[in-house]
Design a protein around this motif. Sequence first.
Motif, PDB file in Angstrom:
ATOM      1  N   TYR A  86       0.910  -1.207   0.083  1.00  8.62           N
ATOM      2  CA  TYR A  86       0.062  -0.042   0.078  1.00  8.62           C
ATOM      3  C   TYR A  86       0.807   1.379  -0.190  1.00  8.62           C
ATOM      4  CZ  TYR A  86      -4.015  -3.026   1.687  1.00  8.62           C
ATOM      5  OH  TYR A  86      -4.963  -4.177   1.698  1.00  8.62           O
ATOM      6  N   CYS A 140      -1.654   7.192   3.774  1.00  7.23           N
ATOM      7  CA  CYS A 140      -2.972   6.966   3.077  1.00  7.23           C
ATOM      8  C   CYS A 140      -3.120   8.247   2.506  1.00  7.23           C
ATOM      9  CB  CYS A 140      -4.002   6.414   4.076  1.00  7.23           C
ATOM     10  SG  CYS A 140      -3.629   4.787   4.531  1.00  7.23           S
ATOM     11  N   LEU A 148      -8.604   1.941   3.481  1.00  6.21           N
ATOM     12  CA  LEU A 148      -8.097   0.766   3.079  1.00  6.21           C
ATOM     13  C   LEU A 148      -8.988  -0.405   3.232  1.00  6.21           C
ATOM     14  CD1 LEU A 148      -4.355   1.303   3.850  1.00  6.21           C
ATOM     15  CD2 LEU A 148      -5.477   1.905   1.765  1.00  6.21           C
ATOM     16  N   PRO A 184      -0.644   2.186   6.423  1.00  2.00           N
ATOM     17  CA  PRO A 184      -0.820   0.534   6.373  1.00  2.00           C
ATOM     18  C   PRO A 184      -0.088  -0.393   7.246  1.00  2.00           C
ATOM     19  CG  PRO A 184      -0.738   1.610   4.275  1.00  2.00           C
ATOM     20  CD  PRO A 184      -0.295   2.879   5.151  1.00  2.00           C
TER      21      PRO A 184
END
Length: 408
Positions: A71, A75, A85, A275
């Motif tokens: 990932y 984010c 996510l 993540p």
Amino acid sequence: MDLFQKCKDFTIIDNVKKEGLYPYFHYLTSGQAPVVEMEGRPVIMIGSNNYLGLTSHPEVVKAALDATKKYGSGCSGSRYLNGTLDLHMELESEIAAFMNKEDCMVFSTGFQSNLGIISAIAGRNDYIIGDKENHASIYDACRLSYAKLLRYEHSDMADLERQLQNVPEDKGKLIVTDGVFSMGGDLCKLPEIVKLAKKYGARIMIDDAHGLGTCGKCGRGTAEHFGLEKDVDLIMGTFSKSLASLGGFLVADRKVVDFVRHNSRPFIYSASIPPSNAASALAALRLIKREPQMVQRLKDLTEFMRKALVERGVRIMPSESPIVPIIVGEDFRTLYACKVLFESGVYVNPVVAPAVPVGTSIIRTSFMATHTEEVLAKAADIIAATLQQIPDDEYFRKIREEKGLTFN
């Protein structure tokens, strides 16, 4: 008046440093473990909240690395918009199931969790009734909510009832308490709180930052410990302790969580946890579910250390958690003891004024499921020898008074 005058007048830290007693911001050059490397020396770590020792567990580390590879490092947005996510959703689902609640929402930090939950659920026309020794984040959350805060003496159920009697019947009432109090290590009196909440029509919120992973047969925390999981309306927990990561959460009924999710400003306007943090917390949670014996191992080691300290003549406060406070007294004696302990290879946390009244300071010790009896016995020996060898309270009180040093 210069806005920064208060900064210029803030001299206590400089004075403590001159005395060689400044106890904060020691830096590690290794990961969290029973024995760490801190500022170039090996130190027995009994001042960490890494209760189950999972920050260095291979499965937790691998989960964080794999999530970063998949990932990326962050984010880049809030959960409300582009920052959710599938990993966040998976984490929330598994926490809710583990905690036996309908729903869960994840916050970016534990402190933010309390801010976001309480400020959303309580408002100007509501009352919050809180234990005086609640965590600082709860106090800040109460201010942010604009609700009326009533404080009861620590774990004093008669005072809690008196405060509840002062709340008008037509007002919303929320009793908020730490599950495990972070300094004293004692548990809230949840059975009595539940009875009073039912009697006066109040809801209950527990901050179980230090209870998750340490209390209850399966590590679900204070409510499980007392067999009252169905009677607690809101449970807050953190990832930065037993779950070996960073972040926090709320578990509650689905309608309540959904309300907070759409009305909590600290949640809506903050970026989601990276993540790696979500993945490591999820891996740690799965380890706790798979190996609940870790929780019992932690309890056994803590009891071993309590007995070891008492047998060596060290005065401790009673507690039912992996937090064992050592009674010292004079603030400067506590700072000096922590300095000597660090130099002797044991890291502990000093708790001095204004966190406690002047002259009632403690040394906060806390333990991990990955400690061994041999390491803890060695730490107990060093603690006992240190406290026996250093001067008494009166010696340090005179020094503090002569030099005009105070923490208030």
